[in-house]
Structure formats: structure tokens, C-alpha cells
Write a protein that holds these residues in place. Structure first.
Motif, PDB file in Angstrom:
ATOM      1  N   GLU A 349      29.876  44.386  46.797  1.00  0.00           N
ATOM      2  CA  GLU A 349      28.384  43.743  46.222  1.00  0.00           C
ATOM      3  C   GLU A 349      28.103  42.616  46.441  1.00  0.00           C
ATOM      4  OE1 GLU A 349      26.261  45.291  45.253  1.00  0.00           O
ATOM      5  OE2 GLU A 349      26.451  47.237  46.137  1.00  0.00           O
ATOM      6  N   PHE A 350      29.635  41.068  45.673  1.00  0.00           N
ATOM      7  CA  PHE A 350      29.500  40.362  46.456  1.00  0.00           C
ATOM      8  C   PHE A 350      29.291  39.548  47.103  1.00  0.00           C
ATOM      9  CE2 PHE A 350      31.775  40.607  41.825  1.00  0.00           C
ATOM     10  CZ  PHE A 350      30.110  40.155  40.713  1.00  0.00           C
ATOM     11  N   ASP A 351      29.582  40.399  48.892  1.00  0.00           N
ATOM     12  CA  ASP A 351      29.353  39.934  50.079  1.00  0.00           C
ATOM     13  C   ASP A 351      28.241  40.523  49.982  1.00  0.00           C
ATOM     14  OD1 ASP A 351      29.859  39.277  52.761  1.00  0.00           O
ATOM     15  OD2 ASP A 351      29.466  41.884  53.333  1.00  0.00           O
ATOM     16  N   ARG A 352      27.708  41.548  49.383  1.00  0.00           N
ATOM     17  CA  ARG A 352      26.015  41.752  49.960  1.00  0.00           C
ATOM     18  C   ARG A 352      24.719  40.511  49.154  1.00  0.00           C
ATOM     19  NH1 ARG A 352      21.382  44.149  47.287  1.00  0.00           N
ATOM     20  NH2 ARG A 352      23.074  43.921  45.924  1.00  0.00           N
ATOM     21  N   ASP A 353      24.952  40.048  47.539  1.00  0.00           N
ATOM     22  CA  ASP A 353      24.769  39.198  46.883  1.00  0.00           C
ATOM     23  C   ASP A 353      25.188  38.476  45.814  1.00  0.00           C
ATOM     24  OD1 ASP A 353      22.621  37.986  45.328  1.00  0.00           O
ATOM     25  OD2 ASP A 353      22.005  39.906  44.973  1.00  0.00           O
ATOM     26  N   LEU A 390      40.711  36.070  46.481  1.00  0.00           N
ATOM     27  CA  LEU A 390      40.118  37.367  47.357  1.00  0.00           C
ATOM     28  C   LEU A 390      38.173  36.568  46.916  1.00  0.00           C
ATOM     29  CD1 LEU A 390      41.224  40.459  47.704  1.00  0.00           C
ATOM     30  CD2 LEU A 390      41.583  38.862  48.924  1.00  0.00           C
ATOM     31  N   LEU A 391      37.856  35.669  45.142  1.00  0.00           N
ATOM     32  CA  LEU A 391      37.242  35.955  44.656  1.00  0.00           C
ATOM     33  C   LEU A 391      37.578  34.360  43.632  1.00  0.00           C
ATOM     34  CD1 LEU A 391      35.348  39.071  43.121  1.00  0.00           C
ATOM     35  CD2 LEU A 391      34.555  37.348  45.087  1.00  0.00           C
ATOM     36  N   ALA A 403      39.789  34.795  52.621  1.00  0.00           N
ATOM     37  CA  ALA A 403      40.689  35.812  51.954  1.00  0.00           C
ATOM     38  C   ALA A 403      40.023  37.067  52.127  1.00  0.00           C
ATOM     39  CB  ALA A 403      41.709  35.991  50.999  1.00  0.00           C
ATOM     40  N   GLY A 404      38.900  37.278  50.639  1.00  0.00           N
ATOM     41  CA  GLY A 404      38.022  38.177  50.600  1.00  0.00           C
ATOM     42  C   GLY A 404      36.714  37.945  51.797  1.00  0.00           C
ATOM     43  N   HIS A 405      36.786  37.055  52.690  1.00  0.00           N
ATOM     44  CA  HIS A 405      35.756  37.889  53.768  1.00  0.00           C
ATOM     45  C   HIS A 405      36.643  39.021  53.989  1.00  0.00           C
ATOM     46  CE1 HIS A 405      32.277  35.757  53.206  1.00  0.00           C
ATOM     47  NE2 HIS A 405      33.097  34.255  52.806  1.00  0.00           N
ATOM     48  N   GLU A 406      37.870  38.714  54.951  1.00  0.00           N
ATOM     49  CA  GLU A 406      38.839  39.242  55.784  1.00  0.00           C
ATOM     50  C   GLU A 406      39.691  40.447  55.065  1.00  0.00           C
ATOM     51  OE1 GLU A 406      42.560  37.508  55.980  1.00  0.00           O
ATOM     52  OE2 GLU A 406      41.154  35.742  56.904  1.00  0.00           O
ATOM     53  N   ALA A 407      39.426  40.650  53.647  1.00  0.00           N
ATOM     54  CA  ALA A 407      38.965  42.069  52.718  1.00  0.00           C
ATOM     55  C   ALA A 407      37.541  43.166  52.778  1.00  0.00           C
ATOM     56  CB  ALA A 407      39.789  41.965  51.189  1.00  0.00           C
ATOM     57  N   VAL A 408      36.321  42.028  52.926  1.00  0.00           N
ATOM     58  CA  VAL A 408      35.503  42.694  53.147  1.00  0.00           C
ATOM     59  C   VAL A 408      35.262  43.470  54.639  1.00  0.00           C
ATOM     60  CG1 VAL A 408      32.508  42.149  53.385  1.00  0.00           C
ATOM     61  CG2 VAL A 408      34.061  41.463  51.134  1.00  0.00           C
ATOM     62  N   VAL A 409      36.056  43.063  55.930  1.00  0.00           N
ATOM     63  CA  VAL A 409      35.709  43.330  57.017  1.00  0.00           C
ATOM     64  C   VAL A 409      36.791  45.254  56.719  1.00  0.00           C
ATOM     65  CG1 VAL A 409      36.718  43.270  59.515  1.00  0.00           C
ATOM     66  CG2 VAL A 409      35.953  41.377  58.164  1.00  0.00           C
ATOM     67  N   ASP A 410      37.779  44.517  55.994  1.00  0.00           N
ATOM     68  CA  ASP A 410      38.677  45.915  56.040  1.00  0.00           C
ATOM     69  C   ASP A 410      37.757  46.848  55.261  1.00  0.00           C
ATOM     70  OD1 ASP A 410      40.658  44.164  57.785  1.00  0.00           O
ATOM     71  OD2 ASP A 410      41.379  43.986  56.252  1.00  0.00           O
ATOM     72  N   ALA A 411      37.528  46.553  53.924  1.00  0.00           N
ATOM     73  CA  ALA A 411      36.587  46.943  53.340  1.00  0.00           C
ATOM     74  C   ALA A 411      35.653  47.937  54.049  1.00  0.00           C
ATOM     75  CB  ALA A 411      36.495  47.164  51.941  1.00  0.00           C
ATOM     76  N   LYS A 412      34.808  47.628  55.064  1.00  0.00           N
ATOM     77  CA  LYS A 412      33.565  47.960  55.703  1.00  0.00           C
ATOM     78  C   LYS A 412      34.677  49.152  56.585  1.00  0.00           C
ATOM     79  CE  LYS A 412      30.173  44.234  55.549  1.00  0.00           C
ATOM     80  NZ  LYS A 412      29.883  42.841  56.282  1.00  0.00           N
ATOM     81  N   ALA A 413      35.338  48.325  57.761  1.00  0.00           N
ATOM     82  CA  ALA A 413      36.099  49.186  58.594  1.00  0.00           C
ATOM     83  C   ALA A 413      36.571  50.659  57.773  1.00  0.00           C
ATOM     84  CB  ALA A 413      37.225  49.081  58.908  1.00  0.00           C
TER      85      ALA A 413
END
Length: 433
Positions: A349-353, A390-391, A403-413
Motif C-alpha cells: 500500500e505504501f509502495d502504491r501511494d 523497511l520503512l 530494503a523496503g523496495h526489495e521486500a515489495v518485490v518479494d511480496a509481489k512475487a
């Protein structure tokens, strides 16, 4: 059982005696009062001053001698014995909570504020009296003595709630309380007499160490060691109980450095330093620094806000309190998976907005509590993500770190894999249906 108290008489300060003597001299010089017996007044003041000086000197000497006394001053020379004599007295471990703590042993239980020390201790007290397992581990059934020194009113409320939720009668359960504090070094024989009258005890709980500390300096190794040895004498009470002492950690302690406050001599005297740490809404009982015996898997609890019919205020309104509930392995797994899923959801959600508030995120995710969006749930996850780097919160906005952006990539996968798995299962169901 009436609380045992230790009164401390007021000590006359040396400065007061000096001022009294000076006042008598001034009265003589000024000729105040026509009928004052100056000689008697000056003599009495001088006598009291002399006694005060002697007392002051005695106390200074005693203070210096106390700090010259070694922390292990209770260990006389035991003598050298043969191998056969050495092993002859071996006593097999007798666990009060299987694999965690033993009878006849003395343990600190260290945790920061909010980790549920009292809640866990009360659950252990009830489980011991009821012979009820905790965390899938057997508990040695027996009588409990609970020394409620720090906040007995809070202990009363929690105990009333525990009676309702665990289904026992507080009038009948074999748990006995000392309400208030006492100097254990001075009253151990009175405590022993009371415990003997009860028929012995299997578990003694001290809540807390600080409430029963009667030394001069809690951070002094000598005072802390002596205090710990005084508490250790509770293991010699009839029944040879295990003794658990709730302790506060050192100042600004992190979750991986939970050692008891009060100098290194305290932990040197205990048989184990059990710890409580909180994460993902769960509290874990483990150990740090010292533990005599094999390692064990953490015992996991959940802290729950509860009410009980007998726990009401003066207007008859229910009063909430906090109890500890032990968790099965399956329940722990469910909570961990939910916490992992919550983290993914908030980061996405924070990656989106990044302009969203915690309430906005709760609304987007459909998280509700008490007829409102559960912003606290989002805040808890965001705070944990911040701790894990991460935030970060800058310019009144939550922003992803590298590190948060890397976690988002993993979450999307993971979300993509879960979606594919769900779609595959649905196709197979239709095919076979």
C-alpha cells in the motif's frame, strides 16, 4: 495472610544537632529568656551532638566495610572431597515447568514494561495449582505462594479475571498471597512458619524484585548480590519450591539484552534468567545470559484484554484487564502467517501511494475494529517495518527504504504465486466437478 512490614525509624541528621548546639550558645550570648537554665540546655545539646557524631562515624565505617565485603560473602571454604562423595549427593532434575525451570532453583524473569510479566506469572500460578499444562509442557502440580509486592491491587484484578476465564474458584484454589512487601532477610522465618502451616509450596513467585529490595543501592554489586541471596532462601521453604522473581531490565535494554537491573552480582546468584519478549502480538518466554540446564524452545503466550463479571468499578461497570493465554504450535503458526501477510499488505500500500495515512491504508485493506477502520493495526505493522528498516517516516510521510523496495518485490512475487495457485486449484475443481 497479613502483609509483613518492616518499619524504618527516622534518623536524626547530624546537621540538625549542630544547629541545636549553636542555638543554645546563641541563647546564652543573647541572654534570651529570664528563666532559661543555660548550662543545662548547653550540656544537653552537647551530649546529643556528641552522640550524633559517634553515630555518624559508626555509620561511615560500616558503610565502607559493607563495600569492602565480597559479593560472595556467603560461601565458606567447603573442603576437598572424593569423586565418590561428590556424585553421591546428585539429585535428578525435578522440573516445575517441564524443560524450562526446576524445583529448588531460583530464577529471574526479566522483561520490559508491557511484555506481560505479571500476566504470565499468574497463569503459571494457576496452572501449577490446577495441574494444567502450559505451552504443551507438563506442570508439576502443587501449592503456590505469590508475593504481590509491586502492585497488589492490579494482581487482585487479574486474579479475579483469571478465575472467570480459567474456570476456578478463587476461594478454593491452592494459591496463597502475601499482599504488600517485606524484608525477606528479616522475615524469612515468619514466611517459613506460614508456608509450613500451609503444608509446603511447589512454586514461589516474587512480584517484583525491586519491591522487595531493602538495600542502599540497587546498582551496587554487593547490595544486589546480597538481595539475590536473600531471595534465594525462599527455595529452602518447606516443599523446596521453584522460585520465580520478576525483574526489571537494565536501563534502555533492547530485546536481545534483557539482564536484570541491579549489578552483575544478581545474575551471578540466579540459576537462570528467563526473559519475555514481544513480537507480532505474541510474547515469548525464553532465556538470556544464564540458564542452568539444556536449552528449550520458547514458550509462546498471547496477551488478551478481558473482562469478568466480578471485576467491576464502584458504578458496576466492567473493568478490563490483561491475561496471558498460552498458544499451541498451530495457533502460533497462524499468527505468524497473518503477521507476514499484514506486512506484505502494508508495504504494498505504501509502495502504491506514500501520501496515505494509516487510516487510509486500513480503509483500503478493509481492516476494521469496533465499527471503525483499524488504524492501530496498520500503525503496529508500520512501526515493525521501521524497526526492520523497511520503512522510514519523513516529512509526515511513510517511505520505503531500499530494503523496503526489495521486500515489495518479494511480496509481489508471493502474491503472484498465490494467485496462480488459486487459479490452478479453481480450474482443477471445475474440471473434476
Amino acid at each position: 495472610m497479613a502483609p509483613l512490614q518492616s518499619a524504618k525509624p527516622r534518623r536524626v541528621e547530624l546537621s540538625d544537632l549542630v544547629m541545636e548546639f549553636q542555638g543554645a550558645i546563641i541563647d546564652l550570648e543573647m541572654g534570651r529568656g529570664p528563666k532559661i537554665d543555660y548550662a543545662t540546655a548547653i550540656t544537653a545539646a552537647a551530649t546529643r551532638l556528641e552522640g550524633g557524631i559517634a553515630d555518624h562515624v559508626d555509620r561511615r565505617v560500616a558503610h565502607r566495610l559493607r563495600f569492602m565485603t565480597p559479593a560472595n560473602d556467603n560461601n565458606p571454604y567447603p573442603g576437598i572431597i572424593s569423586s565418590g562423595a561428590f556424585v553421591k549427593g546428585f539429585v535428578p532434575p525435578d522440573y516445575a515447568l517441564d524443560g524450562v525451570f526446576q524445583s529448588r532453583f531460583f530464577y529471574s524473569l526479566t522483561g520490559t514494561t508491557g511484555t506481560g510479566k505479571t500476566a504470565v506469572l499468574l497463569l503459571l500460578a494457576a496452572a501449577t495449582a490446577l495441574g494444567m499444562p502450559v505451552g504443551g509442557r507438563d506442570v508439576k502440580p502443587g501449592r503456590v505462594v505469590y508475593l504481590a509486592g509491586e502492585n497488589p491491587d492490579d494482581v487482585q484484578m487479574r486474579w479475579l479475571a483469571a478465575a472467570h476465564h480459567l474456570g476456578f474458584d478463587p476461594e478454593e484454589i491452592d494459591v496463597h498471597f502475601l499482599k504488600g512487601t517485606t524484608n525477606v532477610a528479616e522475615t524469612i522465618e515468619l514466611i517459613r512458619k506460614d508456608v509450613e502451616a500451609l503444608g509446603g509450596a511447589s512454586l514461589v513467585i516474587v512480584d517484583t524484585s525491586a519491591a522487595f529490595f531493602f538495600g542502599a543501592d540497587e546498582n551496587s554489586n554487593t547490595d544486589a548480590g546480597r538481595h539475590a541471596r536473600n531471595l534465594r532462601t525462599l527455595t529452602t521453604l518447606p516443599g523446596e519450591p521453584a522460585v520465580l522473581v520478576a525483574t526489571h531490565p537494565t536501563k534502555n535494554a533492547s530485546s536481545d539484552s534483557l539482564l536484570p537491573r541491579g549489578g552483575g552480582a544478581f545474575i551471578a546468584e540466579v540459576d537462570g534468567n528467563l526473559t519475555l519478549t514481544k513480537s507480532d502480538g505474541l510474547v515469548r518466554l525464553h532465556w538470556q545470559g544464564k540458564h542452568r540446564g539444556p536449552d528449550f524452545e520458547p514458550v509462546v503466550f498471547k496477551l488478551e484484554s478481558v473482562t469478568a463479571p466480578d471485576l467491576v468499578d464502584s458504578r458496576g461497570r466492567l473493568v478490563p484487564t490483561v491475561l496471558a493465554k498460552d498458544m499451541s504450535e498451530k495457533e502460533v503458526g497462524v499468527v505468524k502467517r497473518q503477521a507476514f501477510s499484514d506486512m506484505d499488505a502494508v508495504l504494498l500500500e505504501f509502495d502504491r501511494d506514500t501520501t496515505q495515512s494509516t487510516r487510509d491504508v486500513a480503509e483500503r485493506l478493509g481492516w476494521r475494529k469496533d465499527d471503525d477502520f483499524d488504524r492501530r493495526r496498520v500503525q503496529t505493522v508500520a512501526d515493525k517495518a521501521k524497526t526492520q528498516k523497511l520503512l522510514k517516516f519523513e516529512a509526515r510521510k511513510w517511505k520505503l527504504t531500499e530494503a523496503g523496495h526489495e521486500a515489495v518485490v518479494d511480496a509481489k512475487a508471493r502474491r503472484h504465486a498465490e494467485q496462480q495457485s488459486t487459479e490452478f486449484a479453481e480450474r482443477m475443481r471445475r474440471k473434476t466437478g
